[in-house]
Design an enzyme around this catalytic site. Structure first.
Site, short mmCIF file in Angstrom:
data_model
loop_
_atom_site.label_atom_id
_atom_site.label_comp_id
_atom_site.label_asym_id
_atom_site.label_seq_id
_atom_site.Cartn_x
_atom_site.Cartn_y
_atom_site.Cartn_z
N HIS A 49 -12.35 3.47 3.73
CA HIS A 49 -12.79 3.03 5.05
C HIS A 49 -12.64 4.13 6.09
CE1 HIS A 49 -12.37 -1.50 3.94
NE2 HIS A 49 -13.56 -1.01 3.65
N HIS A 132 -11.48 -8.77 3.92
CA HIS A 132 -11.27 -7.40 3.42
C HIS A 132 -11.68 -7.31 1.96
CE1 HIS A 132 -9.22 -3.63 2.38
NE2 HIS A 132 -9.20 -3.37 3.69
N GLU A 134 -10.52 -5.64 -0.46
CA GLU A 134 -9.41 -5.70 -1.42
C GLU A 134 -9.05 -7.15 -1.75
OE1 GLU A 134 -4.69 -4.69 -1.70
OE2 GLU A 134 -5.92 -3.37 -0.44
N THR A 172 -2.44 -4.51 -0.08
CA THR A 172 -1.59 -3.30 -0.08
C THR A 172 -1.45 -2.65 1.28
OG1 THR A 172 -3.45 -1.84 -0.64
CG2 THR A 172 -2.21 -2.81 -2.48
N CYS A 202 1.66 -0.74 -0.25
CA CYS A 202 1.77 0.56 -0.90
C CYS A 202 2.70 1.50 -0.14
CB CYS A 202 0.39 1.18 -1.09
SG CYS A 202 -0.26 2.08 0.33
N SER A 230 -10.55 0.25 9.08
CA SER A 230 -9.43 0.65 8.23
C SER A 230 -8.23 -0.26 8.50
CB SER A 230 -9.05 2.11 8.51
OG SER A 230 -7.81 2.44 7.89
N ASN A 232 -5.13 -0.35 7.18
CA ASN A 232 -3.82 0.29 7.36
C ASN A 232 -3.73 1.02 8.68
OD1 ASN A 232 -3.82 3.50 6.83
ND2 ASN A 232 -5.43 2.58 5.61
N SER A 274 -6.88 6.90 5.23
CA SER A 274 -8.21 7.36 4.82
C SER A 274 -8.82 8.33 5.83
CB SER A 274 -9.14 6.16 4.60
OG SER A 274 -9.12 5.28 5.72
#
Length: 333
Positions: A49, A132, A134, A172, A202, A230, A232, A274
């Site tokens: 992303h 999302h 994921e 994550t 993560c 994004s 995260n 990312s």
């Protein structure tokens, strides 16, 4: 980085920041596939992303698609770092696509946990953001057994077929603090709830959040380099915001607003997992050109995580067999 002489204003650059091992691996998968097989190489969704990364790979010959029907039958397709559901894998097989799987190994870990718990008859409480990619992929492993939990209110309201046989898994890239509150509610409501043997959030997400918490008392503003989609990166802004320090997510230096800097003497800068490092360095130079004459780097934890390439790319024609990040962590995953 050179000091430009304006010592009254300072930039604190956080480390670790930017690319994690899964992102480096995914980007290199696309580049290596293009080198080995030539263009076009199709990629389902954004490989990671970040719009700058996507545009760079487009320039090299990658074609990004939202639907597999956009890929001509028999062509080569890369799954993004966020993973896909079994239904997507089946569709790719039906279309006779040559698949290269760039799913982050830490996302694959969550998929395998979902499969294991579903086979054992557990209700799966999947903590994450419903839209999302994921979460869509993980949910697809066991849709009949899985309940998506986005908020603490969801955790309070969810009903499962067997409260004595239930587990939780997480996306994550979530906020550690936010997830902790949800898990506490689930443990209260379902005393026998089980979780993964090791946390699903993560290492890179955790480390970057730790760094933000550490720097917040030392700065008046945090700038997070990363794209708006994004997860995260958004969590870094939220983590800082909860400390009372203003924080903004920017794709690159052109998104910075001059009014954010008014009355600010210390700016902290980090980047989502990312976001390319060159965008961070461009932002630092931009700040220095505006009077932030001192730059110091704050190290929170070393990272030294590496993942092997997908088996589809492991072979004599591929020189690079191991992907590694440029920063150092106590253990190799």
């Amino acid at each position: 980085m050179q000091n430009n002489g304006s010592a009254g204003k300072k930039v604190i650059l956080l480390r670790p920041r930017g690319f994690c091992a899964g992102v480096v691996r995914a980007i290199d998968v696309v580049k290596i596939a293009l080198d080995v097989y030539g263009a076009p190489i199709y990629v389902r969704k954004e490989i990671v992303h970040n719009r700058h990364v996507v545009e760079e790979l487009k320039g090299l010959g990658a074609i990004f698609v939202d639907d597999l029907h956009e890929v001509p039958a028999g062509n080569r397709l890369i799954f993004s770092a966020h993973g896909v559901s079994p239904a997507v894998r089946s569709e790719a097989k039906e279309r006779q696509l040559e698949v290269i799987d760039a799913t982050c190994p830490l996302v694959t870990k969550v998929h395998l946990e979902a499969v294991k718990f579903a086979r054992q008859g557990y209700g799966i409480l999947l903590i994450g953001h419903k839209e999302h990619e994921e979460i869509e992929g993980t949910y697809g492993e066991a849709p009949k057994n899985t309940f998506i939990i986005q908020t603490e209110a969801d955790a309070e309201a969810v009903q499962v077929p067997n409260p004595d046989r239930v587990c939780f898994l997480t996306q994550t890239t979530l906020s550690l603090d936010e997830t902790r509150g949800i898990i506490e509610i689930l443990r209260r409501r379902f005393p026998k709830v089980e979780g993964p043997k090791s946390q699903d959030i993560c290492y890179a997400t955790e480390n970057r959040q730790m760094a933000v918490k550490a720097v917040a008392p030392l700065c008046q503003l945090l700038l997070v380099v990363g794209s708006q989609n994004s997860s995260n990166s958004k969590r870094l802004v939220e983590v800082c915001g909860k400390t009372g320090v203003p924080a903004y997510l920017i794709d690159d230096k052109s998104f910075l607003k001059e009014e954010w800097l008014q009355g600010v003497n210390t700016v902290s800068v980090t980047a989502g997992a990312s976001a390319p490092e060159n965008l961070v360095q461009d932002l630092i130079q931009y700040l220095m050109d505006r009077g932030f004459g001192t730059m110091e780097e704050m190290d929170i934890v070393d990272e030294d995580v590496r993942f092997q390439l997908p088996h589809e790319l492991q072979g004599g024609m591929v020189k690079l067999t191991t992907i590694t990040t440029s920063t150092a962590a106590p253990a190799t995953i």
